[in-house]
Write an enzyme that holds these catalytic residues in place. Structure first.
Site, mmCIF file in Angstrom:
data_model
loop_
_atom_site.group_PDB
_atom_site.id
_atom_site.type_symbol
_atom_site.label_atom_id
_atom_site.label_comp_id
_atom_site.label_asym_id
_atom_site.label_seq_id
_atom_site.Cartn_x
_atom_site.Cartn_y
_atom_site.Cartn_z
ATOM 1 N N PHE A 152 0.820 -1.197 0.000
ATOM 2 C CA PHE A 152 0.000 0.000 0.000
ATOM 3 C C PHE A 152 0.860 1.257 0.000
ATOM 4 C CE2 PHE A 152 -3.034 -3.009 1.794
ATOM 5 C CZ PHE A 152 -4.246 -2.590 1.268
ATOM 6 N N ASP A 153 0.539 2.175 -0.905
ATOM 7 C CA ASP A 153 1.049 3.531 -0.785
ATOM 8 C C ASP A 153 0.449 4.124 0.489
ATOM 9 O OD1 ASP A 153 2.250 6.008 -1.608
ATOM 10 O OD2 ASP A 153 0.285 6.652 -2.328
ATOM 11 N N LEU A 154 1.024 5.221 0.967
ATOM 12 C CA LEU A 154 0.507 5.839 2.197
ATOM 13 C C LEU A 154 -0.354 7.065 1.886
ATOM 14 C CD1 LEU A 154 0.314 6.141 5.251
ATOM 15 C CD2 LEU A 154 2.603 7.192 5.232
ATOM 16 N N ASP A 155 0.282 8.124 1.364
ATOM 17 C CA ASP A 155 -0.439 9.380 1.123
ATOM 18 C C ASP A 155 -1.467 9.215 0.010
ATOM 19 O OD1 ASP A 155 1.156 10.591 3.027
ATOM 20 O OD2 ASP A 155 2.580 11.386 1.564
#
Length: 218
Positions: free
Chosen positions: A7-10
């Site tokens: 998963f990407d965060l932002d």
């Protein structure tokens, strides 16, 4: 074989708009450069910071870009880090994926030291197998390099992994290593951006990620 979701965060797990744009504004102001409105800085959410500041400052001067990043981090590390909102459905999504047997990781261009503090702030660490980000000197800020690092460190097979993110960098980096991709449209990328760079699926809200992962059938 371990089946994993990166998963990407932002713009994927949390909405960092206020903290990131406010810290960019602070840096530009300190350098006496024009300061755009927050909504005019949304394109800066996701890509590596040095790329964004090079464009904002209209410069190839690496020393100036580094100074801007330093000013940005002065504010972000103390204030902007927590001007952030978790998308409410995310804990349920992570819990459901773990229940289905998937290992979940964070793979973000944001420095790992900040990513870890944000994940701990939102109490998501128990739902994740690992948190990966860049170094403060810019190492692994390129999403492709970061994904390669995660695959090697965790001994993951690319065909057994899915990348979930909201920007073109997430799709490009994942496709470089043969991962399936889910582009999320509730973040800061657009549908054309995500589709043009290889999104296999589009999730318009977090809970749609679960059936899409199942449909990929890793």
């Amino acid at each position: 074989m371990t089946h994993a979701i990166l998963f990407d965060l932002d713009g994927t797990l949390s909405d960092p708009k206020v903290g990131i744009t406010g810290s960019i504004q602070s840096a530009l102001s300190a350098l006496d450069y024009p300061v755009p409105e927050q909504d005019d800085l949304l394109w800066c959410i996701g890509p590596p910071l040095h790329h964004s500041f090079a464009q904002l400052l209209q410069t190839t001067d690496s020393a100036l870009v580094d100074r801007a990043i330093g000013l940005y981090r002065d504010r972000f590390s103390t204030v902007g880090l927590f001007e952030n909102t978790l998308y409410p459905e995310i804990p349920r999504v992570l819990q459901a994926l773990r229940g289905l047997g998937y290992c979940c990781f964070v793979a973000t261009s944001k420095p790992q030291v900040f990513a870890r503090r944000i994940i701990e702030h939102f109490e998501l660490a128990p739902l994740l197998e690992g948190i990966y980000g860049s170094e403060l000197n810019g190492t692994r800020s390129d999403k492709g390099e970061l994904i390669q690092y995660v695959l090697e460190r965790e001994k993951l097979a690319s065909q057994a992994c899915v990348m979930v993110g909201d920007r073109s960098h997430d799709m490009i980096g994942a496709k470089r290593h043969g991962l399936k991709t889910i582009g999320v449209t509730y973040g800061y990328g657009t549908i054309p951006e995500l589709m043009a760079h290889g999104a296999d699926y589009l999730a318009h809200k977090p809970e749609e990620i679960i059936p899409m992962v199942e449909a990929i059938a890793l």
